[in-house]
Design an enzyme around this catalytic site. Structure first.
Site, PDB file in Angstrom:
ATOM      1  N   ARG A  98      10.403  -5.662   4.564  1.00  0.00           N
ATOM      2  CA  ARG A  98       9.717  -4.866   3.548  1.00  0.00           C
ATOM      3  C   ARG A  98       8.329  -5.454   3.289  1.00  0.00           C
ATOM      4  NH1 ARG A  98      15.214  -4.557   1.944  1.00  0.00           N
ATOM      5  NH2 ARG A  98      15.837  -2.519   1.110  1.00  0.00           N
ATOM      6  N   HIS A 101       8.819  -6.703  -1.989  1.00  0.00           N
ATOM      7  CA  HIS A 101      10.246  -6.797  -2.345  1.00  0.00           C
ATOM      8  C   HIS A 101      11.105  -7.212  -1.148  1.00  0.00           C
ATOM      9  CE1 HIS A 101       9.600  -5.018  -6.335  1.00  0.00           C
ATOM     10  NE2 HIS A 101       8.766  -4.193  -5.735  1.00  0.00           N
ATOM     11  N   ARG A 138      19.688  -3.411  -6.368  1.00  0.00           N
ATOM     12  CA  ARG A 138      19.033  -4.476  -5.590  1.00  0.00           C
ATOM     13  C   ARG A 138      17.974  -5.142  -6.461  1.00  0.00           C
ATOM     14  NH1 ARG A 138      14.652  -5.592  -2.057  1.00  0.00           N
ATOM     15  NH2 ARG A 138      15.246  -6.957  -0.323  1.00  0.00           N
ATOM     16  N   ASN A 174      11.297  -2.319 -12.164  1.00  0.00           N
ATOM     17  CA  ASN A 174      11.013  -3.750 -12.208  1.00  0.00           C
ATOM     18  C   ASN A 174      11.586  -4.346 -13.489  1.00  0.00           C
ATOM     19  OD1 ASN A 174       9.494  -3.804  -9.776  1.00  0.00           O
ATOM     20  ND2 ASN A 174       7.636  -3.195 -10.863  1.00  0.00           N
ATOM     21  N   PHE A 187      -2.862   0.653  -4.508  1.00  0.00           N
ATOM     22  CA  PHE A 187      -1.720  -0.195  -4.208  1.00  0.00           C
ATOM     23  C   PHE A 187      -1.974  -1.113  -3.006  1.00  0.00           C
ATOM     24  CE2 PHE A 187       2.645  -1.244  -2.923  1.00  0.00           C
ATOM     25  CZ  PHE A 187       3.143  -1.663  -4.148  1.00  0.00           C
ATOM     26  N   ARG A 384       3.713   6.891  -5.387  1.00  0.00           N
ATOM     27  CA  ARG A 384       4.950   6.215  -4.980  1.00  0.00           C
ATOM     28  C   ARG A 384       5.917   7.204  -4.324  1.00  0.00           C
ATOM     29  NH1 ARG A 384       7.707   2.919  -9.628  1.00  0.00           N
ATOM     30  NH2 ARG A 384       8.555   1.639  -7.960  1.00  0.00           N
ATOM     31  N   TYR A 388       7.062   5.588  -0.769  1.00  0.00           N
ATOM     32  CA  TYR A 388       8.401   5.026  -0.574  1.00  0.00           C
ATOM     33  C   TYR A 388       9.140   5.747   0.551  1.00  0.00           C
ATOM     34  CZ  TYR A 388       8.364   1.803  -4.516  1.00  0.00           C
ATOM     35  OH  TYR A 388       8.082   0.743  -5.345  1.00  0.00           O
ATOM     36  N   ARG A 395      10.616   1.675   8.316  1.00  0.00           N
ATOM     37  CA  ARG A 395      11.546   0.545   8.448  1.00  0.00           C
ATOM     38  C   ARG A 395      12.836   0.932   9.148  1.00  0.00           C
ATOM     39  NH1 ARG A 395      14.041  -1.325   4.338  1.00  0.00           N
ATOM     40  NH2 ARG A 395      14.378  -3.359   5.288  1.00  0.00           N
TER      41      ARG A 395
END
Length: 749
Positions: A98, A101, A138, A174, A187, A384, A388, A395
């Site tokens: 990642r 995070h 998580r 968060n 960002f 976001r 995301y 990934r």
């Protein structure tokens, strides 16, 4: 005419039934495919033979096929498909880390609603109190790589996946309610600035460098957030003792189509607690996995962490009634203006079975919402929502939602096909919708309320690269946060800023930041500038408004009731210790759910003055006081004499004192504290004939005091029962009075 309508209705009903069957067929087929994969552990128990990924038994997994003779070792043969599969599978078993995070851990649990909110939302998960909704959570740090330490100063990710009956709902939050930037386009810049500097790739998992603080100065909107990250919130004691926040502004939409703005928040049952900075630094080296180990240990011991799930709600017509923009992610909604309404709770009660396919492959997206929950025009959230989803494709591939940890538990059907790592085998003759077999009109035309629908919103404005006027104010809430801190929290923030800015090497960086701090609080700026070499400001262009807000300071979250559940207590023993006292103390704290550990000069059998030997859980060199919440020195003439001659044992107690932890001693162990540990400013129980318990600065002692039996919910201050007095000191988390009265400065540890 009526018969025609009847036939049409029958046709639609038939189509719906057919679609339902296909949904169930897809789910059933998928489950059958997953069930075909054997449980590796069960397979090992039934057979000791290895197989390939395709199920073929393998004769030998230790030798590559090669040319060999009696005289020489020959070359490997590339034709060995078994060895190729094993090595190539290993070569590709890691996915991209990642970007942020990367360092994290997770656990399974459940969410229970106790107060339905039909007036606010039509979401089933927020209205059906009979449900028990599975969740996966998580926790993570933000900046560090997967190999970094848990206890660094950083924001902590707190991401939740709800497996609801209407689909998966993700809250990607968060442990801090605000963020550095207002617009997602920044960002990449804020993360690049915070990550290790590009020319040397250091420092790892730290913001204590020039680039980060240069960015903070050049973007005044970060002022509120960096105050939070310089507070104790950024070094939590445990994931189980962190608040969680959705950060962004979402919306709730009820069955009548009415909309409210909402922020999500979760408060831990154990209270909000933190490490002290010296302790966090030491733990990073002594146990880099401290937080993930803590979570696993608590769940294993059935000390299941629990949070209250709350919402803050603003009516749509009240959106502009505040002196800040409610869509600005750099601002909180102060609880004295918008109270938190707790509507449920969630519990984590199961550790993962395998880290990689669960914790590493779980994919959270802020865009994953269910009917009744929607988005706002929060500019950070809108970015976001794009980023995301795009990241998960990078990934995990386009089929990341098919991975077991990401799959919905409700029936699902769509025609997203093909792509790498597709786990579904689709049957049928069509791959589009609507089609000749499934002629059901779209939900928006039929009036169905269980489908996700965007809120109908009128939008009037100019298309420009800018924000609304209220987005331009950046310091009021930074001041509000600092003003709301307790004295010891302000002291910690001064120390944190002094540490960070002293690591900056370019004078322009730490001098300009000294000026920026003056815009928040002049005394804070003067204190920090003196420590880091900045120009000490005499005046400030922006006076502190002096306002504070409730439930910002961690001291306002003591926990639901005084408790020592899951607290780690070290009982220090050496040969000659009193077995009866050891046994009584251990039993008393076990009854309250605390975890006790016998620590001795060696991890071996330790012989008491009389009775059977006790196996030490660890030794003084291997486990340090930083890994425990409290320390008890067990009495015993020979034991305390041995400890008095052991420098590490003395350092253990003095370090625990410096880290503000509860310390307990009975009998001649009190002499050890008096003569060897030399704790400054502490009053000890020195009357060997008295049964009174003395508590002084979190140090609890007694000579002839009754150990006492701790019963459930009986933790309270006591002058007669040692266990109750000691448990109460532990339940307070830390004795900050030691710092405020200057005792810590007098001790080397």
């Amino acid at each position: 005419m009526s018969s025609t309508l009847q036939r049409l209705q029958e046709s639609l009903n038939s189509a719906k039934e057919s679609a339902s069957h296909k949904i169930n067929d897809v789910t059933t087929t998928n489950n059958k495919i997953l069930d075909m994969w054997p449980n590796t552990f069960d397979a090992m128990k039934s057979s000791n033979r290895m197989t390939t990924d395709h199920g073929v038994k393998v004769q030998d997994t230790d030798h590559w096929l090669q040319v060999v003779s009696d005289k020489q070792q020959g070359p490997f043969l590339l034709e060995d498909q078994i060895s190729r599969e094993k090595i190539m599978r290993f070569d590709h078993e890691r996915i991209p880390e990642r970007v942020v995070h990367a360092r994290g851990t997770g656990a399974h649990g459940y969410f229970k609603l106790h107060t339905p909110i039909p007036e606010l939302s039509s979401a089933g998960v927020l209205n059906d109190t009979s449900r028990t909704t599975p969740i996966f959570v998580r926790f993570s740090t933000v900046l560090g790589s997967r190999g970094s330490a848990d206890t660094v100063r950083d924001v902590r990710g707190f991401a939740m996946k709800f497996y609801t009956d209407e689909g998966n709902w993700d809250i990607v939050g968060n442990n801090i309610p605000v963020f550095f930037i207002q617009d997602a386009i920044k960002f990449p810049d804020v993360i690049h600035a915070a990550k290790p500097e590009p020319h040397v790739e250091i420092p790892q998992a730290q913001t204590a460098h020039d680039n980060f603080w240069d960015f903070q100065y050049l973007h005044p909107e970060t002022s509120h957030m960096f105050m939070w990250t310089m507070s104790d919130r950024a070094i939590p004691r445990s994931y189980r003792m962190m608040q969680g926040f959705g950060v962004n502004t979402f919306t709730l939409i009820n069955a009548q189509g009415e909309r409210h703005f909402v922020k999500f928040t979760y408060t831990p049952e154990l209270g909000v607690h933190s490490l002290v900075w010296d302790e966090a630094l030491k733990l990073a080296g002594q146990d880099p996995d401290f937080h993930r180990r803590d979570l696993i240990e608590a769940i294993t011991n059935r000390c299941y962490p629990k949070w209250r799930f709350g919402i803050q709600v603003i009516k749509e017509e009240d959106q502009h009634n505040f002196d800040f923009d409610i869509l600005d992610a750099t601002k909180i909604w102060p609880e004295d203006l918008i109270p938190v309404r707790n509507i449920g709770e969630f519990v984590l009660n199961r550790n993962v079975d395998e880290f990689f396919p669960e914790t590493e492959q779980v994919a959270f997206c802020t865009s994953h919402v269910v009917p009744g929950i929607g988005f706002s025009d929060d500019p950070l959230l809108q970015g976001r929502n794009f980023s995301y989803f795009d990241t998960q494709i990078s990934r995990l591939g386009v089929n990341f939602a098919q991975l077991p940890i990401n799959k919905p538990v409700c029936p699902f059907m769509n025609f997203n096909r093909d792509g790498a790592q597709n786990h579904h085998i689709h049957k049928g003759t069509v791959n589009y919708w609507p089609n000749r077999f499934e002629a059901t009109p779209h939900a928006k035309h039929t009036g169905e309320t269980d489908a996700y629908r965007e809120f109908r919103q009128n939008i009037v404005g100019m298309k420009e690269r800018m924000h609304a006027p209220k987005f331009k104010e950046h310091f009021n809430q930074a001041q509000l946060f600092y003003n709301s801190m307790s004295p010891h929290e302000k002291m910690h923030m001064q120390g944190a800023l002094a540490f960070e800015l002293a690591r900056c090497e370019d004078p322009i960086v730490y001098k300009r930041m000294s000026e920026r701090l003056a815009e928040i609080d002049l005394s804070l700026a003067q204190s920090v500038a003196k420590m880091v070499g900045g120009d000490i400001p005499e005046t400030s262009q922006r006076k502190n408004h002096g306002k504070s807000a409730p439930r910002i300071s961690q001291t306002e979250f003591p926990g639901d009731t005084p408790t020592i559940v899951s607290r780690r207590i070290a009982i220090i023993i050496a040969d000659g210790f009193e077995l009866a006292t050891f046994t009584a103390i251990r039993a008393a704290f076990k009854a309250q759910g605390a975890l006790t550990f016998a620590i001795a000069p060696r991890r071996h059998l330790i012989n008491p003055a009389s009775g059977p030997a006790v196996m030490a859980d660890n030794h003084l060199e291997s486990m340090r006081s930083t890994m425990f919440d409290a320390v008890f020195i067990c009495p015993g003439t020979q034991s305390t004499l041995t400890l008095s001659e052991n420098g590490r044992a003395i350092q253990w107690v003095r370090e625990a004192f410096g880290h503000l932890k509860a310390i307990g001693a009975l009998g001649d162990a009190v002499s050890f504290l008096q003569e060897a540990a030399l704790l400054p400013g502490v009053t000890l129980a020195l009357d060997k004939t008295s049964s009174k318990v003395v508590t002084s600065y979190g140090v609890v002692t007694g000579w002839n005091a009754d150990v006492g039996v701790l019963k459930s919910l009986s933790i309270e201050p006591s002058e007669t029962a040692f266990s109750s007095a000691f448990a109460y000191a532990i339940s307070k988390h830390r004795c900050y009075e030691r710092e405020m009265d200057g005792l810590v400065k007098k001790i080397a540890f």
